[in-house]
Enzyme design. Structure first.
Site, PDB file in Angstrom:
ATOM      1  N   GLY A  39      55.140  15.160  37.191  1.00 53.96           N
ATOM      2  CA  GLY A  39      53.872  14.471  37.353  1.00 53.96           C
ATOM      3  C   GLY A  39      52.648  15.353  37.197  1.00 53.96           C
ATOM      4  N   TYR A  78      49.850   6.332  54.229  1.00 52.31           N
ATOM      5  CA  TYR A  78      49.440   7.064  53.027  1.00 52.31           C
ATOM      6  C   TYR A  78      47.919   7.115  52.911  1.00 52.31           C
ATOM      7  CZ  TYR A  78      48.757   8.302  48.133  1.00 52.31           C
ATOM      8  OH  TYR A  78      48.338   8.917  46.979  1.00 52.31           O
ATOM      9  N   GLY A 132      54.576  20.772  44.475  1.00 55.97           N
ATOM     10  CA  GLY A 132      54.991  19.577  43.734  1.00 55.97           C
ATOM     11  C   GLY A 132      54.921  19.812  42.239  1.00 55.97           C
ATOM     12  N   GLY A 151      51.539  17.732  39.070  1.00 55.45           N
ATOM     13  CA  GLY A 151      51.820  19.142  39.303  1.00 55.45           C
ATOM     14  C   GLY A 151      52.355  19.834  38.068  1.00 55.45           C
TER      15      GLY A 151
END
Length: 266
Positions: A17, A156, A13, A19
């Site tokens: 963001g 989640y 990722g 990452g």
């Protein structure tokens, strides 16, 4: 693990963001980077920027980790280039929001595959070499959602609870074997996370910056922590369920996460 210069780190990722911030900060510290995500153009743009700014080496691997076999493909691509990964950052993940029965089953399947299965597979693939060297670290990005059930984000929250439990178990297994495990638990963070979830109803409290989250994670490596919560208030909130009855906690979380755009009522 405190020495990053010349070491190889793999970030999932990595294109945006948290990452992407991990990539910049590790590159600033001299780490060479293996960057993986779904969006090829973003990855190559990021790799070029890091090479030009910090003079490091990079490897780009385009992969959709929600798909079966993708973890093995990443591992094989690293082997073919002779990469020895010292730091694995399992950052990729996404959320769904709303009434469970109204959510796409395929979307939730992909969420579980990405948030849980890919993280387990990559850890299983890259850990043996770290243990052989008795050197390395794994950062698994969990969430403050891991500390209690999360109505309207049930899948989640459950995946992140898995990540926290899994990471703490491996921290204990490996703490005397030269490899550190750390579960990073951010709260609401200024990323595209809520766009992917399709809502802002899951924003709780003041949004943190990804730079602050990454700084906390990297400073926690080399300590005795098995997990770290980003932000003092987030830590306090994450521990409330230890002192508040489960029904009360569930009602409070439900009121915070309940969708407003669909008129969901109690």
């Amino acid at each position: 693990m405190k020495q990053f210069n010349g070491r190889w780190a793999l970030i999932t990722g990595a294109s945006s963001g948290i990452g992407e911030v991990f990539a910049h900060e590790l590159a600033r510290k001299g780490s060479n980077l293996i960057l993986t995500a779904r969006t090829e153009s973003k990855l190559h743009d990021l790799a070029r920027k890091l090479i030009q700014t910090y003079g490091i080496k990079t490897q780009v691997i385009v992969s959709d980790l929600s798909q079966a076999g993708s973890s093995a493909e990443i591992y094989q691509a690293c082997r073919e280039q002779g990469r020895s990964v010292d730091l694995l950052i399992n950052n990729a993940g996404f959320a769904t929001h709303g009434l469970f029965e109204e959510q796409s089953l395929d979307r939730n399947h992909d969420q579980i595959m990405l948030n849980v299965m890919a993280l387990v597979e990559l850890t299983h693939l890259f850990l043996p070499e770290m243990l052989k060297k008795r050197y390395g670290a794994v950062i698994n990005v969990a969430s403050t959602a891991a500390f209690q059930p999360d109505p309207y984000m049930a899948v989640y929250g459950a995946t992140k609870a898995f990540v926290l439990s899994f990471t703490q178990a491996l921290w204990e297994e490996n703490r005397k074997r030269g490899v550190q495990f750390l579960a990073l638990c951010p709260g609401s963070t200024e990323t595209s996370f809520f766009d992917a979830a399709g809502t802002n109803d899951a924003v709780i409290g003041k949004m943190d910056s990804p730079e602050h989250v990454v700084d906390i994670a990297l400073h926690s490596l080399g300590t005795s922590r098995s997990y770290v919560v980003a932000g003092h208030m987030n830590y306090i909130v994450s521990q409330i369920n230890r002192f508040v009855p489960k029904k009360v906690m569930l009602k409070a979380v439900s009121s915070l996460l309940r969708p407003t755009d669909k008129g969901v009522k109690e």
